[in-house]
Every structure is written in C-alpha cells, then in structure tokens.
Design a protein around this motif. Sequence first.
Motif, PDB file in Angstrom:
ATOM      1  N   TYR A 141       0.870  -1.185   0.000  1.00  0.00           N
ATOM      2  CA  TYR A 141       0.000   0.000   0.000  1.00  0.00           C
ATOM      3  C   TYR A 141       0.899   1.226   0.000  1.00  0.00           C
ATOM      4  N   LEU A 142       0.685   2.106  -0.958  1.00  0.00           N
ATOM      5  CA  LEU A 142       1.394   3.377  -1.032  1.00  0.00           C
ATOM      6  C   LEU A 142       0.398   4.518  -0.912  1.00  0.00           C
ATOM      7  N   ARG A 164       4.756   7.623  -8.208  1.00  0.00           N
ATOM      8  CA  ARG A 164       4.041   7.119  -9.389  1.00  0.00           C
ATOM      9  C   ARG A 164       4.896   6.084 -10.113  1.00  0.00           C
ATOM     10  N   ASP A 167       5.036   2.883  -7.993  1.00  0.00           N
ATOM     11  CA  ASP A 167       3.762   2.160  -8.093  1.00  0.00           C
ATOM     12  C   ASP A 167       3.665   1.413  -9.424  1.00  0.00           C
ATOM     13  N   LYS A 171       3.613  -2.810  -9.868  1.00  0.00           N
ATOM     14  CA  LYS A 171       2.539  -3.489 -10.605  1.00  0.00           C
ATOM     15  C   LYS A 171       3.106  -4.264 -11.788  1.00  0.00           C
ATOM     16  N   CYS A 177      -0.429  -4.019  -5.612  1.00  0.00           N
ATOM     17  CA  CYS A 177      -0.080  -2.691  -5.097  1.00  0.00           C
ATOM     18  C   CYS A 177      -1.183  -1.689  -5.385  1.00  0.00           C
ATOM     19  N   THR A 178      -1.402  -0.781  -4.439  1.00  0.00           N
ATOM     20  CA  THR A 178      -2.330   0.320  -4.663  1.00  0.00           C
ATOM     21  C   THR A 178      -1.648   1.620  -4.260  1.00  0.00           C
ATOM     22  N   LEU A 179      -2.021   2.698  -4.921  1.00  0.00           N
ATOM     23  CA  LEU A 179      -1.529   4.037  -4.584  1.00  0.00           C
ATOM     24  C   LEU A 179      -2.728   4.920  -4.297  1.00  0.00           C
TER      25      LEU A 179
END
Length: 207
Positions: A141-142, A164, A167, A171, A177-179
């Motif tokens: 998680y970012l 960015r 992230d 991926k 992963c989520t941003l």
Amino acid sequence: MKTHEFGKSDTVLIQPVGKHELPWIENEVREIHRLTSADFKYIAVEIDDWNDDLSPWKAQAVFKDADFGGGAVKTLEKILTLCSDKKKYYIGGYSLAGLFSLWAAYQTDIFTGIAAVSPSVWFPGFIDYMREHEIKSKTVYLSLGDREEKTRNPVMAQVGNCIRSGDDWLKECGVDCTLEWNSGNHYREPDMRTAKAFAWILNHEKN
C-alpha cells in the motif's frame, strides 16, 4: 530497542515510530480497529535517531537536519528479533519510516504486506534500487498527500514522480499494489493515514 504493544494476535503490525509520534499511536490503533474487523497485535518500535536509523544508505541532508546515516540494516536486524515463523507480520510507517518499510520488503520475506504511508521515495537512488532488486512482499500500500510534491525543496518535489514510478514498477513486477492520494500536505493526519494503510492491507488479505 523500546517497543509499545497493543493487543494479542498471530497477525502482527510493526511500525517504526519517532518520539514525536508516540502521543498518537493509541489513536491510530483505535482507528485501525474501527476500519477493520480483523484481529491484530500492534507493535510500535521506538526509533532513537530518525535520519540515521531509518535510512538505507548514507545521503546528504535535504533540510537543515543531520545527514542520513544509513543505519537501516541495524534497525531491521533489531526488528526481526521480534518476529517468529509462527505468526504473520506486516510492517508500515510514515515518511522516512514508510521508506524504511518499503526497503525492508527487499531484504526479507518475513513481511506479508507493506504499508508505506507518505514514504520518502525521493530518497536519492531509491527508485533505481527498486528497479534493480526483487521485492519479497506480496502486497504493498502506497499513499501520498496531494500537496506533498508542491514544495520549493527540489529533492522532495520529486516525491510525486517517484511514487508514481514506484507504483507502476511494482505493478509491472506483479505485486498487488495500490496508490492512494490523500488530501493535504505531508503533515496532515499521519495517524489516520497510517491507520487507513494498515486496515487496507488487513482487509485486502481477508478478501
């Protein structure tokens, strides 16, 4: 190494914290409980020298603070003494502790998930390091505040581009992963942002 522990569970959240964060960790734990029904134990690991103990390698100061000492290896060694094979561990943190947590995912596979909240991914050479090494955690998680890259400091102004890029790379590597973008600058509601990050990982694992 001084720790502050809350709860009992085989699911353990570990967060390196500075002394400035100690007043709000109980509030953070309450917020995690509010956001998830998952059971967990929370361990805050008190950091003595923020710029030294959490930086993966030496670098010059970006403000008037002390230079970065590159003491992350020793800090991680101490944190790993808290871990055993019988439990599931997650690590996360805010700012430089978020960077440390993300870096730790490249050193060991003990951490199932990483909560890197407003991480200092502007740190010199870190995105290149991510591209040159293999991450060992499955879930990341970012997050970043939407005003964090709007700063006069030329190094820290790269944080948006860096996160960015990080992230996208995670991926591309197949990491789950989520941003998430939060409202405000770097100093807005760090306890709530970190609680949200840990809760997201716990809920994500449940699903």
